[in-house]
Scaffold this motif. Structure first.
Motif, PDB file in Angstrom:
ATOM      1  N   ILE A   1       8.303   4.251   0.811  1.00  0.00           N
ATOM      2  CA  ILE A   1       9.198   3.187   1.285  1.00  0.00           C
ATOM      3  C   ILE A   1      10.571   3.754   1.637  1.00  0.00           C
ATOM      4  O   ILE A   1      11.093   3.480   2.715  1.00  0.00           O
ATOM      5  CB  ILE A   1       9.309   2.049   0.235  1.00  0.00           C
ATOM      6  CG1 ILE A   1       7.950   1.363   0.057  1.00  0.00           C
ATOM      7  CG2 ILE A   1      10.362   1.023   0.666  1.00  0.00           C
ATOM      8  CD1 ILE A   1       7.878   0.372  -1.083  1.00  0.00           C
ATOM      9  N   VAL A   2      11.154   4.574   0.742  1.00  0.00           N
ATOM     10  CA  VAL A   2      12.501   5.097   1.035  1.00  0.00           C
ATOM     11  C   VAL A   2      12.480   6.019   2.264  1.00  0.00           C
ATOM     12  O   VAL A   2      13.425   6.042   3.042  1.00  0.00           O
ATOM     13  CB  VAL A   2      13.182   5.803  -0.175  1.00  0.00           C
ATOM     14  CG1 VAL A   2      13.536   4.821  -1.246  1.00  0.00           C
ATOM     15  CG2 VAL A   2      12.356   6.936  -0.714  1.00  0.00           C
ATOM     16  N   ASN A   3      11.364   6.732   2.456  1.00  0.00           N
ATOM     17  CA  ASN A   3      11.256   7.583   3.651  1.00  0.00           C
ATOM     18  C   ASN A   3      11.166   6.750   4.918  1.00  0.00           C
ATOM     19  O   ASN A   3      11.727   7.118   5.940  1.00  0.00           O
ATOM     20  CB  ASN A   3      10.039   8.507   3.541  1.00  0.00           C
ATOM     21  CG  ASN A   3      10.387   9.787   2.809  1.00  0.00           C
ATOM     22  OD1 ASN A   3      11.406  10.403   3.093  1.00  0.00           O
ATOM     23  ND2 ASN A   3       9.578  10.164   1.844  1.00  0.00           N
ATOM     24  N   LEU A   4      10.449   5.613   4.824  1.00  0.00           N
ATOM     25  CA  LEU A   4      10.316   4.742   6.007  1.00  0.00           C
ATOM     26  C   LEU A   4      11.627   4.015   6.315  1.00  0.00           C
ATOM     27  O   LEU A   4      11.990   3.837   7.471  1.00  0.00           O
ATOM     28  CB  LEU A   4       9.196   3.707   5.771  1.00  0.00           C
ATOM     29  CG  LEU A   4       7.770   4.239   5.849  1.00  0.00           C
ATOM     30  CD1 LEU A   4       6.787   3.188   5.343  1.00  0.00           C
ATOM     31  CD2 LEU A   4       7.416   4.636   7.273  1.00  0.00           C
ATOM     32  N   VAL A   5      12.323   3.598   5.272  1.00  0.00           N
ATOM     33  CA  VAL A   5      13.537   2.800   5.472  1.00  0.00           C
ATOM     34  C   VAL A   5      14.732   3.677   5.866  1.00  0.00           C
ATOM     35  O   VAL A   5      15.455   3.365   6.812  1.00  0.00           O
ATOM     36  CB  VAL A   5      13.863   1.982   4.192  1.00  0.00           C
ATOM     37  CG1 VAL A   5      15.211   1.284   4.314  1.00  0.00           C
ATOM     38  CG2 VAL A   5      12.772   0.945   3.949  1.00  0.00           C
ATOM     39  N   TYR A   6      14.922   4.793   5.142  1.00  0.00           N
ATOM     40  CA  TYR A   6      16.137   5.594   5.362  1.00  0.00           C
ATOM     41  C   TYR A   6      15.932   6.769   6.324  1.00  0.00           C
ATOM     42  O   TYR A   6      16.897   7.428   6.689  1.00  0.00           O
ATOM     43  CB  TYR A   6      16.638   6.166   4.027  1.00  0.00           C
ATOM     44  CG  TYR A   6      17.133   5.111   3.063  1.00  0.00           C
ATOM     45  CD1 TYR A   6      18.399   4.550   3.204  1.00  0.00           C
ATOM     46  CD2 TYR A   6      16.348   4.671   2.008  1.00  0.00           C
ATOM     47  CE1 TYR A   6      18.859   3.602   2.312  1.00  0.00           C
ATOM     48  CE2 TYR A   6      16.794   3.711   1.115  1.00  0.00           C
ATOM     49  CZ  TYR A   6      18.059   3.181   1.274  1.00  0.00           C
ATOM     50  OH  TYR A   6      18.504   2.239   0.392  1.00  0.00           O
ATOM     51  N   GLY A   7      14.694   7.076   6.674  1.00  0.00           N
ATOM     52  CA  GLY A   7      14.443   8.241   7.520  1.00  0.00           C
ATOM     53  C   GLY A   7      14.211   9.479   6.672  1.00  0.00           C
ATOM     54  O   GLY A   7      14.294   9.421   5.441  1.00  0.00           O
TER      55      GLY A   7
ATOM     56  N   GLY B   1       0.814  -1.223   0.000  1.00  0.00           N
ATOM     57  CA  GLY B   1       0.000   0.000   0.000  1.00  0.00           C
ATOM     58  C   GLY B   1       0.844   1.269   0.000  1.00  0.00           C
ATOM     59  O   GLY B   1       0.307   2.367   0.122  1.00  0.00           O
ATOM     60  N   LYS B   2       2.161   1.105  -0.090  1.00  0.00           N
ATOM     61  CA  LYS B   2       3.049   2.275  -0.113  1.00  0.00           C
ATOM     62  C   LYS B   2       3.744   2.364  -1.474  1.00  0.00           C
ATOM     63  O   LYS B   2       4.023   1.337  -2.095  1.00  0.00           O
ATOM     64  CB  LYS B   2       4.142   2.161   0.957  1.00  0.00           C
ATOM     65  CG  LYS B   2       3.624   1.907   2.354  1.00  0.00           C
ATOM     66  CD  LYS B   2       3.328   3.200   3.056  1.00  0.00           C
ATOM     67  CE  LYS B   2       2.876   2.951   4.477  1.00  0.00           C
ATOM     68  NZ  LYS B   2       1.856   3.899   4.906  1.00  0.00           N
ATOM     69  N   SER B   3       4.040   3.613  -1.872  1.00  0.00           N
ATOM     70  CA  SER B   3       4.798   3.780  -3.119  1.00  0.00           C
ATOM     71  C   SER B   3       6.292   3.803  -2.789  1.00  0.00           C
ATOM     72  O   SER B   3       6.670   3.823  -1.619  1.00  0.00           O
ATOM     73  CB  SER B   3       4.392   5.076  -3.818  1.00  0.00           C
ATOM     74  OG  SER B   3       4.939   6.178  -3.140  1.00  0.00           O
ATOM     75  N   LEU B   4       7.120   3.830  -3.807  1.00  0.00           N
ATOM     76  CA  LEU B   4       8.579   3.833  -3.606  1.00  0.00           C
ATOM     77  C   LEU B   4       9.020   5.011  -2.736  1.00  0.00           C
ATOM     78  O   LEU B   4       9.901   4.867  -1.877  1.00  0.00           O
ATOM     79  CB  LEU B   4       9.270   3.900  -4.975  1.00  0.00           C
ATOM     80  CG  LEU B   4      10.791   3.847  -4.972  1.00  0.00           C
ATOM     81  CD1 LEU B   4      11.293   2.512  -4.484  1.00  0.00           C
ATOM     82  CD2 LEU B   4      11.344   4.122  -6.351  1.00  0.00           C
ATOM     83  N   TYR B   5       8.370   6.177  -2.933  1.00  0.00           N
ATOM     84  CA  TYR B   5       8.738   7.379  -2.164  1.00  0.00           C
ATOM     85  C   TYR B   5       8.440   7.181  -0.673  1.00  0.00           C
ATOM     86  O   TYR B   5       9.223   7.589   0.184  1.00  0.00           O
ATOM     87  CB  TYR B   5       7.989   8.612  -2.694  1.00  0.00           C
ATOM     88  CG  TYR B   5       8.299   8.908  -4.142  1.00  0.00           C
ATOM     89  CD1 TYR B   5       9.560   9.340  -4.518  1.00  0.00           C
ATOM     90  CD2 TYR B   5       7.338   8.743  -5.131  1.00  0.00           C
ATOM     91  CE1 TYR B   5       9.857   9.605  -5.844  1.00  0.00           C
ATOM     92  CE2 TYR B   5       7.621   9.011  -6.456  1.00  0.00           C
ATOM     93  CZ  TYR B   5       8.889   9.441  -6.811  1.00  0.00           C
ATOM     94  OH  TYR B   5       9.171   9.694  -8.125  1.00  0.00           O
TER      95      TYR B   5
END
Lengths: 71, 363
Positions: free
Chosen positions: B69-75, B63-67
């Motif tokens: 995901i990268v915010n969740l993973v990398y901060g 349910g998440k887009s790439l943008y």
């Protein structure tokens, strides 16, 4: 001619968007839109005026040349 | 922002049209020459393995887009920097396809008309489609893919009399290196460009849908690309393919059925317009989705036109001329695209897996 046509297209489409945003009455959204559009226009003019004798492909090639040569 | 959901079939069709994009016209893997078909098969197998990484990432954060995901993973900070990198990539890819389209129209159809005119018309049309959202593009694609399959069938059927299958022999005539280079070239363009589908708003219904859309999309489009490559190889041969900027257009130009059905290049032009339209629209959507997340906009639709016009401006400076297009695409592009298609997604997946393991352990 390119730059005139593209700026004209920006102005026409921006007018359409701004009318809709003014109608919605969301000032914050309108401010963000104006910021983004100004940024897009500035970047477009930079590309069209200053990159033109060169190309993005050539710039990327120059940046990647150490990697490509080592391969 | 309303969540847009499309069916598995529509998603697969979008994936197919995205992969075909400009590769249906400019061809892929020309470096491998006679072994282009072999390079395509190798690239297809590798692509099916690598998209497994994209599928895993999308399933971990369903349910998440790439943008997101990268915010969740990398901060926040590194995530924003990576988001900007992907916004650039989608802008650049869209600009490259717009330029391909402009070059094509200018070369084969309207040599006297300034190239910018055809580019403006296409870009504004794609922006209109992107503004309507992915559901409308998907429904449009579902309607028009039938037409493309018809065109493919007709063109392959009609060039059969001109085919010389022995032109692909001997296999591995130039050695292994051109084959390896050709395979990596095809992997980067067009298969792994589908990384941008992750950047478009999350549209899959279920976790299984993501896998189906990616795997079937890549597989079907790959099989058809193989058919196009064989058609071109059998008809005009590997050496002449390298002389043509648009090999499919040249191959179809050979059609002559009883001096009655001749030069039906308009068919291949139509299919290019349809696939190019979808690819540019999806690139615009990927750009505006990222920009809207960055600016915390309520609705991405307001910035569709400025983004599309920025893409148009970039398209005028991506290449100096068509010769640079032909030289840059197979040699530099695979190295350049590796960062977006392979390195960042792989690093993100590793970090995401470590994070999910740590959180499972702590609970």
């Amino acid at each position: 001619m390119d730059i005139i046509l593209i700026i004209a297209a920006f102005i026409v489409t921006a007018n359409l968007d701004i009318f809709k945003l003014l109608n919605d009455g969301d000032k914050k959204e309108l401010a963000k839109y104006v910021f983004f559009t100004s940024f897009a226009i500035a970047l477009s003019i930079t590309c069209l005026l200053f990159v033109r004798p060169n190309s993005i492909a050539a710039i990327i090639e120059r940046l990647l040349s150490p990697v490509i040569k080592s391969n | 922002m309303n969540k847009e959901v499309i069916s598995d079939r529509q998603g697969t069709i979008l994936m197919i049209l995205f992969v075909w994009g400009s590769s249906i016209l400019v061809g892929a893997g020309g470096v491998a020459k006679k072994d282009m078909w072999l390079a395509l098969i190798i690239a297809l197998i590798m692509a099916l393995v690598i998209v497994g990484m994209y599928i895993k990432l999308l399933n971990l954060y369903f349910g998440k887009s790439l943008y997101d995901i990268v915010n969740l993973v990398y901060g926040k900070y590194i995530g924003t920097a990576i988001s900007i990198i992907y916004i650039w990539y989608s802008l650049h890819l869209g600009a490259l396809v717009i330029d391909n389209f402009g070059q094509f129209i200018s070369t084969v159809g309207l040599p006297e008309t300034p190239i910018i005119i055809s580019k403006i018309f296409l870009t504004v049309l794609c922006a209109c489609a992107a503004k309507e959202g992915i559901e409308v593009i998907a429904r449009w694609g579902q309607l028009f893919i039938v037409f493309i399959f018809f065109i493919i069938g007709i063109t392959i059927l009609f060039v059969i009399p001109d085919m010389k299958p022995w032109q692909v022999l001997p296999v591995l005539e130039s050695g292994v290196m051109p084959l390896v280079k050709g395979s990596f070239g095809i992997l980067a363009f067009p298969f792994l460009e589908t990384v941008l589908i992750m950047a478009v708003t999350p549209f899959a219904k279920t976790k299984e849908s993501i896998s189906k859309i990616y795997r079937y999309g890549i597989l079907i489009s790959g099989v058809f690309l193989l058919m196009f490559a064989l058609r071109n190889l059998f008809t005009i041969g590997a050496n002449k393919i390298s002389f043509h900027y648009f090999p499919s257009y040249a191959a179809v130009g050979r059609i002559n059925i009883g001096d009655f059905i001749q030069r039906p290049q308009i068919l291949i032009t139509t299919s290019f317009l349809i696939t190019g339209f979808v690819k540019i629209s999806l690139c615009i959507l990927a750009t505006v989705n990222g920009a809207a997340k960055l600016l915390k906009l309520n609705n991405f639709r307001t910035i569709v036109y400025p983004s599309a016009l920025l893409m148009l401006s970039l398209s005028t400076v991506v290449y100096k001329n068509i010769i640079e297009t032909v030289l840059w695409a197979p040699t530099i592009y695979p190295v350049y695209a590796m960062l977006f298609q392979l390195i960042i997604p792989a690093a993100t997946l590793i970090l995401a897996l470590v994070k999910s393991k740590n959180s499972a352990r702590s609970t």
